[in-house]
Design an enzyme around this catalytic site. Structure first.
Site, PDB file in Angstrom:
ATOM      1  CD  GLN A   1      -2.495   1.315   2.719  1.00  0.00           C
ATOM      2  OE1 GLN A   1      -1.967   0.811   3.674  1.00  0.00           O
ATOM      3  NE2 GLN A   1      -3.667   1.846   2.666  1.00  0.00           N
ATOM      4  N   GLY A   2       0.851   1.922  -1.067  1.00  0.00           N
ATOM      5  CA  GLY A   2       1.467   3.241  -1.158  1.00  0.00           C
ATOM      6  C   GLY A   2       0.673   4.502  -0.945  1.00  0.00           C
TER       7      GLY A   2
ATOM      8  CD  GLU B   1      -6.032   0.625   6.353  1.00  0.00           C
ATOM      9  OE1 GLU B   1      -5.032   0.825   6.849  1.00  0.00           O
ATOM     10  OE2 GLU B   1      -6.385   1.819   5.436  1.00  0.00           O
TER      11      GLU B   1
ATOM     12  CG  ASN C   1      -5.923   5.298  18.558  1.00  0.00           C
ATOM     13  OD1 ASN C   1      -6.007   4.414  17.497  1.00  0.00           O
ATOM     14  ND2 ASN C   1      -5.821   4.326  19.724  1.00  0.00           N
ATOM     15  CD  GLU C   2      -3.384  10.461  18.839  1.00  0.00           C
ATOM     16  OE1 GLU C   2      -2.887   9.977  18.044  1.00  0.00           O
ATOM     17  OE2 GLU C   2      -3.213  10.100  19.984  1.00  0.00           O
TER      18      GLU C   2
HETATM   19  C1  LIG Z   1       4.603   0.118  11.356  1.00  0.00           C
HETATM   20  C2  LIG Z   1       3.704   1.052  10.274  1.00  0.00           C
HETATM   21  C3  LIG Z   1       3.194   0.547   9.199  1.00  0.00           C
HETATM   22  C4  LIG Z   1       2.696   1.257   8.310  1.00  0.00           C
HETATM   23  N1  LIG Z   1       2.270   0.860   7.143  1.00  0.00           N
HETATM   24  C5  LIG Z   1       1.792   1.766   6.168  1.00  0.00           C
HETATM   25  C6  LIG Z   1       1.453   1.152   4.815  1.00  0.00           C
HETATM   26  O1  LIG Z   1       1.735  -0.053   4.702  1.00  0.00           O
HETATM   27  N2  LIG Z   1       1.140   1.896   3.914  1.00  0.00           N
HETATM   28  C7  LIG Z   1       0.891   3.146   4.021  1.00  0.00           C
HETATM   29  O2  LIG Z   1       0.702   3.956   3.178  1.00  0.00           O
HETATM   30  N3  LIG Z   1       1.084   3.705   5.197  1.00  0.00           N
HETATM   31  C8  LIG Z   1       1.659   3.157   6.417  1.00  0.00           C
HETATM   32  N4  LIG Z   1       1.820   3.567   7.373  1.00  0.00           N
HETATM   33  C9  LIG Z   1       1.717   5.032   7.889  1.00  0.00           C
HETATM   34  C10 LIG Z   1       0.691   5.431   8.918  1.00  0.00           C
HETATM   35  O3  LIG Z   1      -0.651   5.414   8.264  1.00  0.00           O
HETATM   36  C11 LIG Z   1       0.882   6.625   9.143  1.00  0.00           C
HETATM   37  O4  LIG Z   1       2.104   6.652  10.006  1.00  0.00           O
HETATM   38  C12 LIG Z   1      -0.211   7.305   9.732  1.00  0.00           C
HETATM   39  O5  LIG Z   1      -1.128   7.891   8.763  1.00  0.00           O
HETATM   40  C13 LIG Z   1       0.203   8.657  10.834  1.00  0.00           C
HETATM   41  O6  LIG Z   1       1.060   9.641   9.988  1.00  0.00           O
HETATM   42  P1  LIG Z   1       2.272   9.962  10.449  1.00  0.00           P
HETATM   43  O7  LIG Z   1       3.192   9.003  11.032  1.00  0.00           O
HETATM   44  O8  LIG Z   1       3.086  10.848   9.570  1.00  0.00           O
HETATM   45  O9  LIG Z   1       2.046  10.868  11.754  1.00  0.00           O
HETATM   46  P2  LIG Z   1       1.653  12.456  11.729  1.00  0.00           P
HETATM   47  O10 LIG Z   1       0.533  12.543  10.746  1.00  0.00           O
HETATM   48  O11 LIG Z   1       2.813  13.345  11.647  1.00  0.00           O
HETATM   49  O12 LIG Z   1       1.099  12.741  13.384  1.00  0.00           O
HETATM   50  C14 LIG Z   1       1.831  12.829  14.695  1.00  0.00           C
HETATM   51  C15 LIG Z   1       0.896  13.035  15.701  1.00  0.00           C
HETATM   52  O13 LIG Z   1      -0.071  14.036  15.044  1.00  0.00           O
HETATM   53  C16 LIG Z   1      -1.150  13.578  15.592  1.00  0.00           C
HETATM   54  N5  LIG Z   1      -2.206  14.249  14.719  1.00  0.00           N
HETATM   55  C17 LIG Z   1      -1.981  14.712  13.329  1.00  0.00           C
HETATM   56  N6  LIG Z   1      -2.975  15.260  12.823  1.00  0.00           N
HETATM   57  C18 LIG Z   1      -3.821  15.412  14.015  1.00  0.00           C
HETATM   58  C19 LIG Z   1      -5.131  16.319  14.336  1.00  0.00           C
HETATM   59  N7  LIG Z   1      -5.813  16.942  12.963  1.00  0.00           N
HETATM   60  N8  LIG Z   1      -5.503  16.503  15.364  1.00  0.00           N
HETATM   61  C20 LIG Z   1      -4.981  15.800  16.485  1.00  0.00           C
HETATM   62  N9  LIG Z   1      -3.965  15.108  16.239  1.00  0.00           N
HETATM   63  C21 LIG Z   1      -3.341  15.029  15.213  1.00  0.00           C
HETATM   64  C22 LIG Z   1      -1.305  12.162  15.057  1.00  0.00           C
HETATM   65  O14 LIG Z   1      -2.277  11.469  15.758  1.00  0.00           O
HETATM   66  C23 LIG Z   1       0.138  11.743  15.862  1.00  0.00           C
HETATM   67  O15 LIG Z   1      -0.199  11.732  17.221  1.00  0.00           O
HETATM   68  C24 LIG Z   1       2.344   2.747   8.529  1.00  0.00           C
HETATM   69  C25 LIG Z   1       2.989   3.052   9.488  1.00  0.00           C
HETATM   70  C26 LIG Z   1       3.667   2.357  10.770  1.00  0.00           C
HETATM   71  C27 LIG Z   1       4.196   2.815  11.855  1.00  0.00           C
END
Ligand SMILES: Cc1cc2nc3c(=O)[nH]c(=O)nc-3n(C[C@H](O)[C@H](O)[C@H](O)COP(=O)(O)OP(=O)(O)OC[C@H]3O[C@@H](n4cnc5c(N)ncnc54)[C@H](O)[C@@H]3O)c2cc1C
Lengths: 373, 399
Positions: free
Chosen positions: B127-128, B245, B383-384
């Site tokens: 998934q990209g 999902e 979860n946020e």
């Molecule tokens: C082990 C792992 C596997 C994954 N696998 C895939 C995959 O196969 N394909 C893929 O596409 N992605 C994948 N992901 C990505 C995953 O979907 C993202 O990590 C997720 O969407 C969160 O984005 P971020 O890590 O950039 O955090 P950010 O979006 O930068 O968030 C940082 C913090 O800010 C909080 N936050 C952000 N916006 C808000 C808001 N509006 N209000 C309150 N709080 C907020 C978040 O909840 C978090 O606590 C994976 C991630 C992990 C860790």
């Protein structure tokens, strides 16, 4: 009342913090974590040179500190930088235990100088955190003593020149009386190790004692009287561990705070979301509690309420530690899940401290006992 | 109100149990028991093939596409029994993420070509979506695809790509109209990982595992037939995918299996010479999470039976995701606590190394898993973000 550090301790803190900031960055540490030894001999030598080990010993023992706050200052800095070198094992659990029983001045001097490593071989496979549960045996045989048994997760065993081995000379398996301590060179016949790295850094080994024969002069302190010095040394270790977690939590919250200010999603820094601000605030509130708990533990070290304050501090630190580690990761998002990122290591140091000499429940039970007494 | 399973459902459960007993290879369940990061690509493919043979791989697919067309209760029963038996989890990317999108929005040719290959294991999908700058704010993604004749030229970077190191194909969200409003310039593109210009770089997680990757695209030529649906409509498809999902997101089966395992460990471990499970503090921790899990299991059934009746789960899916992940994480916390000092050894060594466990064999992976499972509350919509959805719906009077 005065909550300032003495001038000497302030200097120690400044020196150590500066050194670690310059010499112990994430990349250096990650290289150390990947190494076969799991520690850097060079950094060990330099920190010994700076007097960091000496600060953990009393003047009587050849050091220039050794009080609760000396230990707290040093370990808070080690915790901040996520240092994996075995200061707790060699200096406190090894060196201070030798200091407590006396008669090993030369070896203590070597420890202070950075030339010798030690490890405490006390815990056993089924003993969990229970300090009195010693099944390993010591049997006198003429002028010798023969040791048999197994010791679990002996941190720093492979690097150590000597192990301090606890073994039972009398009494039931969970009695305080009857446990003796022996200073055993690691190359003694019958002593074998299976070494391995640990999740939060450093190395440990499973140690097997199979008819290990040592002269009775290897006994540290009186026959069957090992528990008290062990218990007293553990008090110092608890202060060290609590302070180390405190330092690590200072780093975790600082990293998180900084990240909240720079990471942008939805066109604004994520730190502008109030939901996250409150979580950050909760962490900072608990961090102050943790600092005070460490101060209680160090400050009451020489009093009757030592054990109560230590149990309380370690219970509180364990609870706050879990909160800070988990929340710091969560507020970062995916980036904190990567091995490369500083917080990952810091979070592991925080949480895995639970597994050294008792988690929150263990210390809660101790606290209940002591506070009811 | 009737909490009992129907005779048909009970018979189905018995059938699943028998299948697990007879068909699940011991080598696989043993690996899962000792921490599923030990599973190789071949292990996963083997289990998929066994399920496919039985017709149980594509559980949510309609019959016309070769699926089992199970209802939500059947899926729930399977999930429980599979977790109990330590079966590898089904890799979701092709089966439950991409396939529903292709069935709803893909062309007949795409359906005929890709769906059978997902079933028989020819193609491994990843998934990209996420990018370094586009996590929670997915619509801000920057990877761009520019149409040139019969091809798109793709440039950019995806990240966190789970099991991308195994993948033959990646389904991507790419920007095709840089001038449109964020959500309106995104397309859904299928990219062959073997195309020149695609580069996969590993990301090692904090527990030392390699499960996610960066995927880089440099002038990657993608035939226009690999566009799913219409250009610039990708966001709609992605949102559709995200609801899929989330349908299994409560992870009740995993939690139940995890809790049983914690109890087994707590019976074997000793504190003060007595089984840990008799320690009042530890027993209270177990009870607390079990109470929560029992309620969650019923919440999950309430919500899945609604889904079976054809009602789309709304904010309830978000609620299940939050509570389900918190409970799973709590269980993992209990597991590492249960083993005391033996949580400290580093698992890859204790499991691989000389193949002899350090301490009890169940102890090896527990602390690493505790850290690894912090991901549960981050991915799949953090979860946020789920709470934002719940709050927004409530405040907006959306219920
Ligand atoms: C082990 C792992 C596997 C994954 N696998 C895939 C995959 O196969 N394909 C893929 O596409 N992605 C994948 N992901 C990505 C995953 O979907 C993202 O990590 C997720 O969407 C969160 O984005 P971020 O890590 O950039 O955090 P950010 O979006 O930068 O968030 C940082 C913090 O800010 C909080 N936050 C952000 N916006 C808000 C808001 N509006 N209000 C309150 N709080 C907020 C978040 O909840 C978090 O606590 C994976 C991630 C992990 C860790």
């Amino acid at each position: 009342m005065n909550f300032d550090l003495t001038e000497e301790r302030q200097m120690l803190q400044d020196t150590l913090r500066r050194y670690l900031r310059e010499k112990y960055d994430t990349a250096t540490r990650n290289k150390i974590l990947d190494s076969d030894e799991g520690m850097s001999a060079e950094i060990w030598a330099e920190l010994a040179e700076l007097g960091v080990i000496g600060a953990l010993f009393t003047e009587d023992q050849g050091g220039f500190g050794g009080g609760g706050f000396d230990i707290a200052v040093v370990f808070e800095e080690l915790g901040r930088a996520g240092v994996v070198e075995p200061f707790l094992d060699t200096a406190i659990l090894g060196g201070r235990l030798l200091g407590a029983v006396g008669g090993q001045d030369d070896l203590v001097e070597e420890v202070i100088g950075g030339a010798a490593h030690l490890a405490l071989a006390h815990g056993e496979p089924g003993a969990r955190y229970d300090l009195t549960r010693v099944e390993s045996t010591a049997v006198a045989d003429g002028d010798d003593v023969v040791l048999n048994g197994r010791k679990a997760v002996v941190v720093n065993a492979e690097a150590a020149g000597h192990l301090i081995v606890s073994a039972r000379e009398s009494g039931a398996v969970d009695e305080t009386d009857g446990i003796s301590l022996f200073l055993v060179p690691t190359d003694t016949a019958g002593l074998t190790m299976r070494g391995y790295p640990m999740l939060a850094g450093g190395r440990a080994a499973e140690v097997t004692l199979d008819d290990v024969r040592v002269p009775s002069s290897a006994r540290l302190g009186g026959v069957g009287a090992g528990w008290q010095p062990l218990h007293d040394t553990l008090a110092l270790a608890h202060i060290a561990l609590a302070a180390e977690v405190l330092g690590a939590m200072v780093s975790a919250t600082a990293l998180t705070n900084e990240y909240l200010g720079t990471r942008k999603q939805f066109g604004r820094p994520i730190g502008t979301f109030q939901a996250l601000q409150h979580r950050m605030a909760d962490m900072l509130i608990e961090l102050e509690q943790a600092r005070s708990a460490v101060i209680n533990a160090a400050g009451y070290l020489e009093t009757d309420s030592r054990d109560l304050n230590i149990a309380g501090a370690r219970n509180l630190i364990s609870r706050v530690g879990r909160l800070v580690a988990e929340e710091s990761i969560q507020l970062h998002g995916g980036i904190a899940m990567t091995q490369e990122y500083e917080l990952a290591h810091i979070a592991k140091r925080i949480v895995m401290t639970d597994h050294r000499f008792g988690d929150a429940d263990y210390h809660l039970e101790r606290f209940i006992e002591l506070s009811a007494a | 109100m009737d909490l009992s399973y129907s005779p048909e459902e009970q018979a189905f459960r018995a059938e699943v149990q028998e299948f697990m007993a007879n068909e699940l290879p011991k080598e696989l369940s043993e690996k899962v028991r000792l921490g599923d990061e030990a599973l190789t690509k071949e292990d996963q493919e083997r289990w998929h093939a066994i399920l496919n043979e039985k017709g149980w791989l594509a559980q949510n697919w309609p019959k016309e596409f070769g699926g089992a067309a199970w209802n939500a209760v059947q899926r729930h029963i399977f999930e429980e029994e599979a977790a109990k038996a330590n079966a590898p989890r089904i890799v979701p990317f092709g089966l439950s993420m991409l396939a529903p999108v292709l069935m709803k929005f893909g062309s007949k040719e795409q359906q005929d070509h890709y769906l059978p290959r997902i079933l028989d294991g020819t193609d491994w999908w990843c998934q990209g979506y996420s990018e370094p700058g586009a996590g929670s704010d997915l619509a801000s993604l920057k990877t761009k695809a520019v149409r040139e004749g019969d091809h798109y030229i793709v440039n950019g970077q995806k990240t966190w790509t789970t099991l991308g190191q195994h993948a033959d194909w990646i389904f991507c969200l790419v920007r095709t109209d840089p001038d449109a409003k964020q959500q309106e310039g995104i397309s859904f593109l299928l990219i062959d990982m073997n195309t020149p210009g695609v580069e996969v770089r590993p990301i090692i997680l904090l527990d030392g595992t390699h499960e996610v990757n960066e995927v880089w695209f440099t002038d990657v030529k993608v035939p226009v037939e690999n566009l799913v649906g219409e250009e610039n409509k990708g966001w709609t498809y992605a949102k559709y995918l995200l609801t899929h999902e989330r349908t299994n997101i409560a992870g009740v089966g995993f939690s139940q299996a995890g809790l049983e395992s914690v109890k087994r460990i707590a019976k074997a471990e000793k504190a003060n010479g007595k089984p840990l499970i008799q320690n009042p503090h530890f027993a209270a921790r177990i009870a607390q999470v079990e109470i929560d899990l029992r309620a969650l299991a019923t919440s999950n059934l309430r919500i899945v039976s609604k889904a079976s009746a054809g009602e789309a789960p709304g904010i309830e899916a978000s609620m299940l995701k939050v509570k389900g992940t918190v409970i799973r994480q709590e269980i993992n916390d209990l597991a590492r606590r249960a083993v005391g000092p033996y949580a400290m050894p580093f698992p890859s060594e204790s499991v691989e190394g000389d193949n002899m466990a350090i301490g009890p064999d169940y102890a090896g992976p527990l602390a690493a898993q505790y850290f690894n499972y912090r991901k549960l509350s981050i991915f799949g919509g953090s979860n946020e973000v789920q709470k934002n959805i719940i709050a927004k719906t409530m405040m907006g009077g959306g219920r």
